[in-house]
Design an enzyme around this catalytic site. Structure first.
Site, short mmCIF file in Angstrom:
data_model
loop_
_atom_site.label_atom_id
_atom_site.label_comp_id
_atom_site.label_asym_id
_atom_site.label_seq_id
_atom_site.Cartn_x
_atom_site.Cartn_y
_atom_site.Cartn_z
N ARG A 150 0.83 -1.23 0.00
CA ARG A 150 0.00 0.00 0.00
C ARG A 150 0.85 1.27 0.00
O ARG A 150 0.45 2.28 -0.57
CB ARG A 150 -0.94 -0.01 1.21
CG ARG A 150 -2.05 -1.01 1.05
CD ARG A 150 -2.98 -1.06 2.23
NE ARG A 150 -4.17 -1.84 1.90
CZ ARG A 150 -5.13 -2.10 2.74
NH1 ARG A 150 -5.07 -1.63 3.98
NH2 ARG A 150 -6.18 -2.80 2.38
N GLY B 21 -10.16 -8.85 -1.25
CA GLY B 21 -9.30 -9.59 -0.30
C GLY B 21 -8.64 -10.86 -0.74
O GLY B 21 -7.46 -10.87 -1.11
N GLY C 42 -13.46 -3.88 0.34
CA GLY C 42 -14.83 -3.41 0.53
C GLY C 42 -15.25 -2.37 -0.49
O GLY C 42 -16.38 -2.38 -0.98
N LYS D 209 -19.37 -17.59 0.76
CA LYS D 209 -20.82 -17.43 0.90
C LYS D 209 -21.48 -16.68 -0.24
O LYS D 209 -20.99 -15.65 -0.69
CB LYS D 209 -21.13 -16.72 2.21
CG LYS D 209 -20.77 -17.56 3.42
CD LYS D 209 -21.18 -16.86 4.69
CE LYS D 209 -21.02 -17.79 5.89
NZ LYS D 209 -21.33 -17.11 7.14
#
Length: 395
Positions: free
Chosen positions: A35, A352, A375, A196
């Site tokens: 980053r 992620g 996100g 999921k």
């Protein structure tokens, strides 16, 4: 869209929101400087123009001013990456911060203390944002990882600046996502993996409008297979999402989107590296066994679709890649995307776990773009607008 290249920063102080929320090991050293490296081009452009740079970031979720979350711990690493000795100040607002910013000369870099040492940051407090704005002449947002949060430093502060723009990193993130979502060259393929279905519902609904092929892998595939009457043994299934899975399949058919599910799986008799393994049709997994990776037929089918694609989005692994025994599917999918990219496709990897996977298996350089925001990327894929981006665009 105002970018860095629209400004000359000579004698200007640039207040840059970066995302330096980096992992630190027990020795107090930065474990992964990705980053920091990602923000370097923006910082260098401003310094080369003859400007100075004030960096603000959060780290972790501190409850108070906890030393383990101090950005002073990364000062040396930031200096090393950008090649300039970075100064540090023990607060991000108030007299000590304002004095340090005022004294900054052209070519110098100042790192502020963790923004989240003040709860006003995450509350999006107006007065706190106004105090931050006193530190610079031009506001630059280069933090895609926090662009989906309406915090003081990512969103509110922008209204106190006439001159504001995206940094190179954020600009590239937006352009890459728009390439997939708005101006994609067909055929477009999205590969969604992970555990999921529930966490990806809105993404699936939004991208069905934009893709030609949807490859579903990882744990979430078993919910689709079971919904169609398959026996998935002890594999991960969301029983309350079976109806929804059928609705998604129906909706895809109506929109002319081909959904590709695993036809065979590497199965195991327990969730462990040393489990007994076998390969079985995904719709015929015995009780007491669970699917933990894509099988050889599935890899072949998925790879064929990928190689025919011109635009590829990869969000989520197709197996439990953290265990070597179940990493082959994710590795082979990554290699197929790399091959398609070499042949001229545009590939965007984000969210992620797929980012961790391409790094772990050294596939990073084979992709067109690897996103830095988990996100934030998911929310853009869901069709939401991001407050940190809207604030620069004055929306």
């Amino acid at each position: 869209m105002k970018t860095l290249d629209d400004y000359n920063f000579k004698h200007k102080k640039a207040l840059i929101r970066v995302d330096f929320n980096v992992p630190i090991n027990k020795e107090g050293e930065v474990d992964d400087a990705t980053r920091i490296e990602a923000a370097k081009p923006t910082i260098i452009k401003i310094l080369e123009d003859g400007g100075s740079v004030i960096l603000m970031s959060h780290m972790g979720r501190p409850k108070a001013q906890e030393a383990e979350f101090s950005l002073e711990r990364i000062k040396d690493k930031v200096s090393e990456v950008i090649g300039v000795e970075v100064k540090f100040v023990s607060d991000c607002v108030g007299e000590v911060a304002e004095t340090a910013a005022q004294n900054l000369q052209s070519g110098e870099v100042l790192l502020l203390e963790n923004l989240r040492f003040h709860e006003e940051e995450t509350n999006g407090d107006d007065e706190f944002a106004k105090q931050l704005s006193k530190l610079g002449d031009i506001y630059v947002n280069d933090a895609f990882g926090t662009a989906h949060r309406a915090h003081a430093s990512t969103t509110i502060v922008a209204k106190y600046f006439d001159d504001k723009c995206f940094g190179y990193l954020l600009q590239k993130e937006i352009e890459s996502l728009n390439k997939v979502l708005k101006s994609a060259e067909k055929p477009v393929t999205a590969i969604l993996g992970g555990a999921k279905v529930s966490s990806k519902i809105t993404v699936i609904e939004n991208i069905l409008e934009k893709v030609d092929h949807l490859i579903v892998g990882g744990g979430m595939a078993f919910t689709f297979v079971k919904a169609q009457g398959g026996n998935v043994g002890d594999s991960l299934v969301e029983d309350d999402k079976l109806e929804l899975a059928l609705e998604i399949l129906k909706s895809a058919k109506e929109k002319g989107v081909e959904i590709h599910l695993p036809v065979d799986s590497v199965i195991a008799d327990s969730f462990s590296e040393t489990a007994k393994t076998d390969v079985r049709p995904t719709k015929d997994i015995p009780e007491g066994w669970m699917g933990l990776d894509a099988g050889p037929e599935t890899i072949k089918n998925f790879s064929e679709v990928i190689l025919k694609s011109k635009t590829i989005l990869w969000n989520g692994p197709v197996g439990v890649f953290e265990m070597d025994a179940f990493s082959n599917g994710t590795i082979q999918i990554g290699k197929a995307i790399g091959e398609a990219t070499k042949n001229g496709a545009f590939s965007l990897v984000g969210g992620g776990d797929s980012v961790s996977a391409v790094k772990k298996f050294n596939l990073e350089n084979d992709m067109s773009y690897v996103s830095t925001g988990g996100g934030a990327m998911l929310e853009m894929l869901e069709g939401k607008s991001l407050p940190g981006i809207d604030a620069i665009l004055n929306k």
